[in-house]
Every structure is written in C-alpha cells, then in structure tokens.
Write a protein that holds these residues in place. Structure first.
Motif, PDB file in Angstrom:
ATOM      1  N   ILE A 122       0.862  -1.184   0.000  1.00  0.00           N
ATOM      2  CA  ILE A 122       0.000   0.000   0.000  1.00  0.00           C
ATOM      3  C   ILE A 122       0.897   1.234   0.000  1.00  0.00           C
ATOM      4  CG2 ILE A 122      -1.725   1.311   1.307  1.00  0.00           C
ATOM      5  CD1 ILE A 122      -2.528  -1.367   2.580  1.00  0.00           C
ATOM      6  N   TYR A 123       0.560   2.155  -0.880  1.00  0.00           N
ATOM      7  CA  TYR A 123       1.372   3.361  -1.000  1.00  0.00           C
ATOM      8  C   TYR A 123       0.460   4.579  -1.056  1.00  0.00           C
ATOM      9  CZ  TYR A 123       4.272   6.857  -3.352  1.00  0.00           C
ATOM     10  OH  TYR A 123       4.903   8.010  -3.703  1.00  0.00           O
ATOM     11  N   LEU A 124       0.582   5.463  -0.096  1.00  0.00           N
ATOM     12  CA  LEU A 124      -0.199   6.706  -0.108  1.00  0.00           C
ATOM     13  C   LEU A 124       0.775   7.871  -0.148  1.00  0.00           C
ATOM     14  CD1 LEU A 124      -1.880   4.637   1.949  1.00  0.00           C
ATOM     15  CD2 LEU A 124      -3.331   6.637   2.165  1.00  0.00           C
ATOM     16  N   HIS A 125       0.496   8.817  -1.035  1.00  0.00           N
ATOM     17  CA  HIS A 125       1.383   9.976  -1.105  1.00  0.00           C
ATOM     18  C   HIS A 125       0.556  11.253  -1.208  1.00  0.00           C
ATOM     19  CE1 HIS A 125       5.078  12.148  -1.746  1.00  0.00           C
ATOM     20  NE2 HIS A 125       4.448  12.823  -2.703  1.00  0.00           N
ATOM     21  N   GLY A 126       0.725  12.133  -0.233  1.00  0.00           N
ATOM     22  CA  GLY A 126       0.065  13.449  -0.263  1.00  0.00           C
ATOM     23  C   GLY A 126      -1.450  13.365  -0.309  1.00  0.00           C
ATOM     24  N   SER A 144      -9.563  13.312  -2.138  1.00  0.00           N
ATOM     25  CA  SER A 144      -9.712  14.547  -2.909  1.00  0.00           C
ATOM     26  C   SER A 144      -8.442  14.891  -3.679  1.00  0.00           C
ATOM     27  CB  SER A 144     -10.065  15.714  -1.989  1.00  0.00           C
ATOM     28  OG  SER A 144     -11.055  15.334  -1.062  1.00  0.00           O
ATOM     29  N   ALA A 145      -7.299  14.516  -3.136  1.00  0.00           N
ATOM     30  CA  ALA A 145      -6.044  14.802  -3.831  1.00  0.00           C
ATOM     31  C   ALA A 145      -4.996  13.803  -3.363  1.00  0.00           C
ATOM     32  CB  ALA A 145      -5.577  16.233  -3.537  1.00  0.00           C
ATOM     33  N   GLY A 146      -3.907  13.689  -4.115  1.00  0.00           N
ATOM     34  CA  GLY A 146      -2.847  12.768  -3.748  1.00  0.00           C
ATOM     35  C   GLY A 146      -2.951  11.463  -4.522  1.00  0.00           C
ATOM     36  N   THR A 147      -2.070  10.528  -4.204  1.00  0.00           N
ATOM     37  CA  THR A 147      -1.999   9.260  -4.922  1.00  0.00           C
ATOM     38  C   THR A 147      -2.161   8.105  -3.946  1.00  0.00           C
ATOM     39  OG1 THR A 147      -0.354  10.298  -6.353  1.00  0.00           O
ATOM     40  CG2 THR A 147      -0.594   7.899  -6.502  1.00  0.00           C
ATOM     41  N   ILE A 148      -3.000   7.115  -4.329  1.00  0.00           N
ATOM     42  CA  ILE A 148      -3.093   5.880  -3.545  1.00  0.00           C
ATOM     43  C   ILE A 148      -2.869   4.719  -4.494  1.00  0.00           C
ATOM     44  CG2 ILE A 148      -4.551   4.419  -2.097  1.00  0.00           C
ATOM     45  CD1 ILE A 148      -6.107   6.880  -1.261  1.00  0.00           C
TER      46      ILE A 148
END
Lengths: 359, 246
Positions: free
Chosen positions: B6-10, B58-62
């Motif tokens: 799992i990768y979440l960024h911003g 709403s924003a960012g990358t998953i």
C-alpha cells in the motif's frame, strides 16, 4: 429465544375467568349483556336471510317474490353474466379456462421454488400467452373475440396480473433511479413519480383509453385494453416505487459498504443484498398496495370494460332480476374477499417465512 | 526493494470545508502489520476507508498492489478483491445464513462454483472457530461471533491485505479477546494488515509499526517498543497517558 420460565398464572377456572373479564363491575355486566344480545340478533338475522329463508334455485324471479330471505336464484340465473361479462355465451369455457390459467400462474409464482428470474419470466410468458390466445382466438380454429368483449372475472384477474407484472419491475427501476448518483436520473424519476401520484387513477385511465389515440401514431397505439393496463401499471409503479425506496432507505449504509468492500458489482449489490432486504422490510405495505390495486381494477368499468363489478351491475340492471341486486353484490363481494383474503394470508406467510430465516 | 503493498502519497480528503486528511503519506510493505491509533476525529477511519475507496480521496496518490485508485471502476473492483475489510459494526448480511454470507460474495465476485465456494467458506469459518454456527443467521450470534464471521467472510475472497476498522469497539468487553485472538492468528499467518484500534496490548504484541494520527495528519510512526516507551511528539505522549491511564 429465551427459555426462562415465568411463574404460572393464578389458577383460574374458565367460569371465573369469564366473570373477571366480562362482569367485573355492574357497568361491564350491562355492556356485556347488551352487546351479546345485539350480536345474537345480528347473527340470527343474517343467517336466516342468507340461509334459512333463502330461495336457492328457481326457473324465474317469480318464486323469490314471496320469500323472506335472500334470492340466491339470481346467481343461478345470472351467474354466467357476472363471471363472463359480454363474452360470447358459447365461448364461455375459453374465458373460464383463461381465468384459471392466470390464477394458476399467480399461484405458482407464489411458490418459493419458482423464484428465479428465468423461471418466473417463462411462467408468465406462458401464462399470458395462453390467456391471450384462448380469449382472443383467431388460431387453432377458435373464433375471434376482440378484447372489447372480454369481461367478468377473467378480465379482472387478467388486468390485475398484468398491472402487477408490468408495474413491479418498473417500480424497482424507478426506486433505484430515484436514488441514483446522477442528478438528472434521480430528478426525472422523482418528477415522474410525483406527477403520476398527483393524478387520479380515473384520469390516467381516461387518458390512456381516449386521449392517447389522438397523440400516438396508429402503429404505436395497441388495443384499448393494452393502453389501459399500461396506464394502470404506471400508476401502481409510482406508489410501489416509493414503498421500495422507503425499504431501501431503512437498510443501514454499512450493508452497501460491506458489499462494495467485498468487490461486489452494483448489480449484485442491488439484487443480492439491497432488494431482498428492502422487500422484506416493506412486505406489509407492499401487500397493502397489491390488495388496493386488485380492488381498483373495478374502475376500468368507467371506460367501458365489463370486469366483474360492472358485469354484476349489468346482471341486475334491467328485467325481472332487478330487485335482487343485494344478493348479486354480496356474491361479488365474496369473490373479491376470496382473492384479497388469499393475498393477505400469503403476505402473512411471507412475513413468517422471513422471520424464520432471521430470528 | 519490491513495491509496497500500500502506498499513499500526499493524500487529502475534504468534506466541504472540513479537511479530514491533510497531506497523508504512508507506505506499508507486503506482510507488514500496522496499527493506526489516535483520538476520535483524527482521520484514522477515513484513511483506511480511502484504501479500498469507500471514501474517494480529494487529492494525492493511492496505490494498492501497484494499482492506482482512480475513477476506473474495474481497477477499484480489482483492488477490492485483494483488500478485505472488517467493520466496527460487522455489517453481516442479515437475510443470509452465516455460510451464505461467506459463500455468496465469493461466488459473485470470483465466479467460483457454489460447491467450491461453500467449501472455502467452511474452511475459513473453521479457521475462525465458528464453523459450528454455519447454518445460523447473524442475529442469532453474539457480537464476538458475528465479528469472527465477518473476518471469515473477508478471508473467503483470499485477499492479500486486510483492513480492520475498530473491529472490537462495538463489542462487549468479554468478547474482545476472542476477536483479537483471531486477528493474532491471522497476523501470524503473514497477512498484510492495517488495524485501526485502541487495543494497545494488541498493538504492542502484534504490530510491526504503530502510526499515530491527530487532526488529519500522521504525527508519529515507530515500532511498538519505541512508540510506547519513548514517544517523541507531545500529542502522542498525551494520547498514551489518556488511553493507558498512567
């Protein structure tokens, strides 16, 4: 369920029980005696009118003249008019058989083993198909009888079944559309439902029978009966859609989320998770709406269809049997009662069934 | 190093003017067990609900197992097949038996034949030690039993990742243990897990990493020993004092 045992109720003989419930004060005693006498009078009066003093079968109305009780001979004499309306006399067997087929089709679809989309679709196509072939004729050497001449119980049952079978799927679609995330779709469903609900059924049926032929081209008109059934189905669907929507809203949000989290598609979520619970939660109001619809089929009289109530009026409208309309309407009421009672017992069975798979 | 599970960024999540997640970045490796804790309203549930897109960020990358979550419905279903979720309120389907709760989603989502799906369902129910209740309906079971059925139902999809959203918060105290035991067993089997929970004992004994959230941000993350014994942020210290009561 809890197995806890309660203390046994105080020992009470049947006589003591009655005294405590019915005669505990002098006022209770008076009420009991007066209402008991009234009930007795009512029962004896109705029984002697309907059974003891009744005339059961005679060649003509003369015999009923001096009778103190009901003249059931009128049913004997005019029964076929009541049950078959204007359908040609020699062809009554076709109407009777068609009626039996529709009733059997309804009965079979009440049976849980038949509950599958393809099974129900096949059953109803076969049921309606054979009904129309039988009543309309024109094939297999059957004489043509146009739908304007169909009548009586067969017509009532056919209209009811068609309205339900067209209206219910439409109601599901409307209810889902009204909950749609796309504003245009939910908005259109809402406008449609509110418009139909604000119109009296009579207006809709009139429009379907009389106005639509002026608006639609010939090829799209269908028969008058077809248009009336379709208008009726729209009316039923608008009400049923709101019942289903209420059922859907009563389901916790977590149900849909759980289905989504498992990766289920929208279709599967709706068909397997949402709708079964929505129908179960709204069973009493759905049965209510179905019963109302069955009785409202009598309104098609207004646009010239001789369903069972109109046929009954016609049976006593003129001639020697004119005086015995009470007997005829009691008979028709009994016919309605059999259907409505059957529907409500079936509703009770469904409720019990869903509780069994639940508590 | 291989791609994280799992990768979440911003990641940002807004509800109108309210901002539930403020620039959250988190990466969880295959087989890693992460416990997320924090005061209520800190955004921990919102965070894990974004991972299987029950909430749309709403924003960012998953990215989950390399698949990025966008509006693409096929990709979303792909991810949901690989990510099981257990809810606070169990959310079992009340009109279906325990066995059917487990078997039906498997049949519908993975297209498994019924006989095989029921076999899988019985296996997972057995793993959760609840197979003797297979023919009952959810409301005949206790809360702890229901939650174990819910875990079994998620496991029937054979997911690679499990998300737990406060799985013991709705339970009577005496039933918390049986659910935690089931989760420990799952962790020992090598499942990638993210648990939002206040069960600090579970966090200490099972987690590889504890993430502390407050006010929509990740304030601190550390292995449990360091997290509990020498937390660095003042918010973390305050939270731990409240929840551990010392």
């Amino acid at each position: 369920m809890s197995d806890a045992t309660l203390a046994p109720p105080p020992g009470d003989s049947r006589l003591a029980y009655l005294r405590r419930r019915l005669f505990s004060t002098w006022f209770d005693g008076i009420v009991t005696v007066v209402s008991g006498l009234a009930l007795l009078w009512l029962i004896t009066t109705v029984l002697s009118w309907a059974l003891l003093d009744a005339v059961w079968s005679e060649e003509n109305a003369e015999a009923c003249k001096d009778a103190a009780g009901a003249c059931w001979a009128v049913i004997d004499a005019r029964g076929r008019l009541i049950l078959f309306g204007l359908y040609p006399y020699e062809q009554h067997w076709r109407s009777a058989l068609g009626c039996a087929i529709i009733i059997a089709t309804m009965g079979l679809s009440c049976w849980p083993a038949m509950w599958g989309m393809w099974r129900l679709l096949g059953l109803w196509l076969a049921g309606f198909g054979s009904f129309v072939i039988l009543l309309h004729g024109g094939v297999f050497g059957l004489e043509v009888v146009t739908s304007e001449q169909w009548g009586g119980l067969a017509l009532t049952v056919f209209i009811f079944a068609s309205v339900f079978v067209i209206g219910m799927p439409l109601a599901v679609v409307l209810a889902l559309a009204r909950r749609s995330n796309l504003p245009i779709i939910s908005w259109m469903a809402a406008i449609f439902i509110d418009t139909v609900r604000s119109l009296p059924l009579l207006t809709i049926l009139f429009a379907a029978a009389v106005v639509v032929p002026f608006v639609l081209p010939d090829w799209a008109q269908g028969t008058k009966l077809g248009r009336v059934i379709f208008g009726f189905a729209l009316f039923y669907a608008a009400y049923q859609a709101e019942i289903i929507r209420a059922g859907i809203q009563s389901i916790p949000k977590g149900q849909e989320e759980a289905a989504q989290a498992l990766g289920m598609t929208y279709r599967s979520t709706v068909l397997d998770i949402i709708l079964p619970q929505a129908f179960r939660n709204t069973l009493p109001s759905t049965i209510n709406q179905v019963v109302i619809t069955f009785k409202e089929t009598s309104i098609v009289t207004i646009i010239g269809f001789f369903e069972v109530t109109a046929s009954a009026s016609a049976a006593v409208g003129r001639g020697e049997w004119g005086a015995y309309y009470v007997e005829v309407y009691v008979f028709v009421a009994l016919v309605y009662f059999i259907f409505v009672f059957g529907l409500s017992r079936y509703g009770a069975y469904l409720e019990r069934r869903s509780r069994l798979s639940h508590v | 190093m291989s791609e994280p599970a799992i990768y979440l960024h911003g990641v940002v999540k807004r509800y109108g003017a309210f901002i539930a997640l403020k620039d959250v970045s988190l990466s969880v490796d295959e087989g890693e067990r992460v416990v997320i804790c924090g005061p209520s309203g800190s955004g921990k549930s919102t965070l894990i609900r974004c991972i299987n897109r029950l909430e749309v960020h709403s924003a960012g990358t998953i990215k989950v197992e390399g698949t990025e979550l966008t509006d693409d419905d096929d990709a979303i279903r792909e991810v949901r097949r690989e990510v099981g979720m257990v809810f606070q309120d169990f959310n079992l389907f009340p009109h279906l038996s325990v066995l059917e709760n487990c078997a039906l989603p498997r049949i519908r989502v993975r297209g498994t034949p019924r006989a095989e799906a029921e076999q899988i369902a019985r296996r997972e129910l057995e793993r959760m030690r609840i197979d003797n209740q297979a023919d009952k309906f959810p409301d005949q079971l206790s809360g702890g039993q229901q939650q174990r059925v819910a875990i079994a139902r998620a496991l029937c999809m054979e997911p690679r990742i499990m998300l737990f959203d406060e799985p013991t918060s709705a339970l009577d105290p005496e039933m918390v243990g049986e659910v935690l035991d089931a989760m420990v067993a799952l962790a020992e089997g090598g499942m990638t897990m993210i648990c939002v929970t206040h069960e600090m004992g579970f966090a200490r004994s099972v987690a590889d990493r504890v993430v502390f959230m407050a006010d929509g941000r990740i304030v601190e993350q550390a292995p449990p020993d360091r997290f509990f014994d020498s937390p660095s942020a003042p918010e973390t210290r305050r939270f731990l004092e409240q929840i551990l009561g010392d």
